[in-house]
Design an enzyme around this catalytic site. Structure first.
Site, PDB file in Angstrom:
ATOM      1  N   GLU A   1       6.619 -58.009  58.814  1.00 38.57           N
ATOM      2  CA  GLU A   1       7.364 -57.736  57.674  1.00 38.57           C
ATOM      3  C   GLU A   1       8.346 -56.495  57.312  1.00 38.57           C
ATOM      4  O   GLU A   1       9.546 -56.549  57.013  1.00 38.57           O
ATOM      5  CB  GLU A   1       6.369 -57.691  56.284  1.00 38.57           C
ATOM      6  CG  GLU A   1       6.973 -57.180  55.109  1.00 38.57           C
ATOM      7  CD  GLU A   1       6.920 -58.455  54.192  1.00 38.57           C
ATOM      8  OE1 GLU A   1       6.795 -59.662  54.671  1.00 38.57           O
ATOM      9  OE2 GLU A   1       7.188 -58.463  53.187  1.00 38.57           O
ATOM     10  N   ASP A   2       7.958 -55.550  58.150  1.00 41.34           N
ATOM     11  CA  ASP A   2       8.399 -54.178  57.914  1.00 41.34           C
ATOM     12  C   ASP A   2       9.117 -53.605  58.903  1.00 41.34           C
ATOM     13  O   ASP A   2      10.153 -52.798  58.637  1.00 41.34           O
ATOM     14  CB  ASP A   2       7.572 -53.127  57.639  1.00 41.34           C
ATOM     15  CG  ASP A   2       6.669 -53.284  56.044  1.00 41.34           C
ATOM     16  OD1 ASP A   2       7.372 -54.249  55.444  1.00 41.34           O
ATOM     17  OD2 ASP A   2       5.946 -52.621  55.692  1.00 41.34           O
TER      18      ASP A   2
END
Ligand code: MN
Length: 717
Positions: A76-77
């Site tokens: 995600e990051d």
């Protein structure tokens, strides 16, 4: 701040060195991937995945879950691909990380969204590997613990989502410790003022409470000690959110809730649970109807315990939970508590087996179900056993409690639809309104102008909305009910004079109404149904003083039929519990209308002096509903007998409302059971099945019956 070295010692306490090393490797990978990212708390980002892994390590989760926890925000990051996690840490870990990322992307912003796509994705992700959910719950738990650093609107959104989505999921998985923390943190973030007020009130009441708690605990402990039980008695404090929800849902004041004293008794074996139950029931008087046996019938999430409520000194209510240490562990950590069953060779006992069955069941369902929609429906049933989801003809999804019927559905759509509902189609097939709905069905309500709610709906409407509306309607409608019942009662009384309401000369009836200040016949009939005016006397008065009851008429006298759908004007006596099939007789009470007793009920015998208040009754052939009755079972004093009986009765689909026991002598015990049955045949079947249980000596119905009248010898000659 937690460090990887501190976590390492926890890991080595239950994982092998190679597994612990892999978790460490995942940590270093995450540290590098998140390098330079800072959390709002000011700490390096990697402290978050580390804390999440720490939460799971405290639950003794397996090494793959912990690795996934370390890596859960990497996709995600940081833009690192699922494939590269797969090549570094293996496909299982990559799948877990991917699953958690997908859950994280979901925002349950509106109810509609929650019901539709997002919920389905979640169910799918969850069934593929339930560890995805466990990692996500730990992730959410750490975020909730550090919620204070977020801007208020974001914190509130996350808190609401936690209360609405994640706390219920933790509950379904039996993870009570996590659920309670979710609830308390979520509540405090969403309603800071209310939370701090309740916290202050708890502090203020704690001194006085402690004294009483210690006193009760001491009494319980010493009683159990005297009887040779080796137990641990824990005083339970209610958590913040449960106090708040009780105040809200039960409309109780803070002090009313805090005036309940709750204890948990931890014992060594299942047998001891029941023996301790007996002991506490002899120490304090049990409150009827409050006993629940979740050992014989565990909750859907595997929770097991005995629950009872007692009346302590000065009438203080005392809630007691009795369970084994293993059940306690299951109650706190649920499915997570037993995740390691695969590597745990020596135990495949109760809770372990259940956890495995639970997961196994989900996987099997996935394989069996041909299409994903069908699969989702079955997963939902396992996940949310208390709710069902049904479609309107236009495709809107409505959530209803389990057991809800088309009547509930109709009122959920709109009050007007409920009030004018006459029939329904379930999946395009005409179905009875009483049929319980299943998830995934499409329900269509047929209405008719001028149609009215039926009192019998009370027997199967379960939602508050439907019941409130029906009750509201019936309050205005009772007059029609009363008039109909009054008509039946008066007609019956007139039969004794060889007459009926139809045959009455009009002028005589009008005279009677005028002389007694009734403006309409309906008013008189309503008065009769309410017990204000007695039918035989009224009949005689209408017909005139000189009419004698006709003998031939008395013989062909028809008793009034009871259909079970009369609503408020007919009640069933609590002294003798009549059920369809019993010979019955009615008593006209000025408060309750017609009270149905068994013909030979002792209380009824005493009321026989008021002959004019007695009504001959019979059960209608089409009688509906369930009726309370009581059985007395004489059993050998053997451990676990109540559980055996309760399981047997539950397996027949019968609801037990109350259990009480009374020792007869050293060898036998009376177990009294109150339950709902449909009629005498039903009851006879239950009794027959109970008689086949080992150690059961006698099964009989509690009757409150007067002894049979003796006939003098030779009286007929
Ligand atoms: Mn996270």
């Amino acid at each position: 701040m937690q460090t990887i070295d501190a976590l390492d010692s926890t890991l080595r306490s239950y994982l092998n060195p190679a597994q612990a090393q892999q978790v460490r490797r995942a940590y270093y990978f995450a540290e590098q991937a998140h390098f330079g990212q800072i959390r709002r708390t000011g700490e390096p980002y990697v402290t978050h995945p580390l804390a999440v892994a720490g939460i799971l390590a405290d639950m003794h989760m397996d090494h793959q879950s912990l690795m996934a926890a370390m890596l859960h925000d990497v996709i995600e990051d940081t833009g690192i691909e699922k494939d590269s996690i797969g090549s570094q840490f293996g496909p299982a870990v990559a799948e877990l990380v991917d699953g958690v990322s997908k859950l994280t992307q979901m925002e349950f912003s509106s109810l509609a969204e929650k019901q539709a796509e997002n919920f389905q994705k979640m169910a799918l992700a969850m069934a593929r590997d339930i560890r995805v959910i466990l990692v996500k719950l730990a992730d959410r738990l750490h975020n909730m613990r550090t919620l204070g650093v977020l801007p208020q609107d974001k914190a509130r959104r996350i808190a609401r989502e936690t209360l609405e989505i994640y706390a219920p999921i933790a509950m379904r998985l039996g993870m009570n410790a996590v659920r309670m923390e979710f609830e308390d943190l979520g509540f405090s973030a969403l309603y800071p003022m209310r939370a701090s007020r309740i916290k202050a009130a708890i502090r203020a009441s704690s001194g006085y409470r402690k004294e009483l708690v210690d006193k009760i605990r001491h009494q319980i402990e010493s009683t159990l000690e005297q009887e040779g039980h080796d137990v641990e008695v824990i005083g339970r404090e209610k958590h913040l959110y449960s106090i708040y929800s009780k105040m809200k849902s039960k409309k109780k004041s803070f002090s009313e809730i805090m005036d309940i004293y709750a204890f948990r008794i931890i014992v060594d074996s299942v047998d001891t649970c029941y023996r301790v139950l007996g002991s506490v029931h002899s120490l304090y008087k049990p409150v009827p109807g409050e006993f629940s046996d979740y050992i014989a019938i565990p909750k859907a999430n595997g929770y097991q315990s005995l629950h009872t409520v007692l009346m302590g000194m000065h009438g203080v209510p005392i809630e007691i939970q009795i369970r084994t240490r293993e059940m306690e562990e299951m109650a706190n950590n649920g499915i997570a508590a037993h995740w390691l069953y695969k590597s745990d060779s020596h135990s495949a006992n109760g809770s372990h087996a259940r956890a495995r069955e639970w997961v196994q069941g989900l996987l099997e369902m996935q394989q069996r179900a041909g299409n994903s929609l069908e699969f989702i429906e079955s997963v939902k049933i396992d996940l949310f056993p208390d709710e069902i989801y049904v479609f309107t003809p236009k495709g809107r999804i409505l959530e209803l409690p389990r057991g809800a019927t088309a009547v509930d559905f109709a009122f959920a759509v709109h009050t007007d639809v409920g009030n004018s509902c006459v029939a329904c189609r379930i999946n395009r097939r005409l179905a009875p309104l009483s049929e319980p709905l299943q998830s995934g069905q499409t329900v269509e309500i047929l209405t008719a102008p001028g149609a009215r709610p039926n009192p019998s709906w009370f027997n199967y409407a379960v939602t508050a909305k439907a019941r409130t509306n029906i009750r509201h309607f019936l309050k205005h409608q009772t007059r029609e009910d009363s008039v109909a019942l009054g008509k039946r009662l008066l007609d019956k009384a007139l039969q004794a004079f060889d007459s009926t309401l139809e045959q009455l000369p009009e002028d005589r009836l009008q005279d009677y109404l005028a002389n007694n200040d009734y403006s309409a016949l309906e008013d008189l009939l309503e008065d009769i149904a309410r017990g204000n005016r007695l039918p035989p006397i009224t009949a005689q008065q209408i017909l005139g003083e000189f009419v004698e009851p006709s003998e031939s008429a008395e013989r062909k006298l028809q008793p009034v039929a009871i259909r079970g759908t009369e609503g408020f004007m007919v009640t069933y006596a609590r002294c003798c519990h009549p059920i369809p099939g019993d010979p019955i007789e009615g008593y006209l009470s000025s408060e309750k209308g017609v009270v149905v007793h068994r013909e030979r009920c002792k209380n009824l015998m005493e009321m026989r002096e008021n002959r004019e208040r007695l009504v001959a009754l019979r059960w209608d052939d089409q009688v509906q509903g369930e009726y309370l009755t009581e059985l007395r079972i004489e059993v050998e004093n053997r451990r676990g007998m109540i559980a055996v009986l309760a399981t047997r009765i539950n397996s027949m689909g019968v609801n037990i409302e109350k259990i009480s026991t009374e020792d007869k002598d050293y060898q036998f015990t009376f177990v009294d059971l109150a339950m709902q049955v449909t009629n005498r045949v039903h009851l006879a079947n239950i009794m027959k099945r109970l008689r086949t249980v080992n150690s059961v000596r006698r099964v009989s119905r509690l009757k409150n019956e007067a002894p049979a009248r003796r006939v003098k010898p030779g009286a007929n000659r």
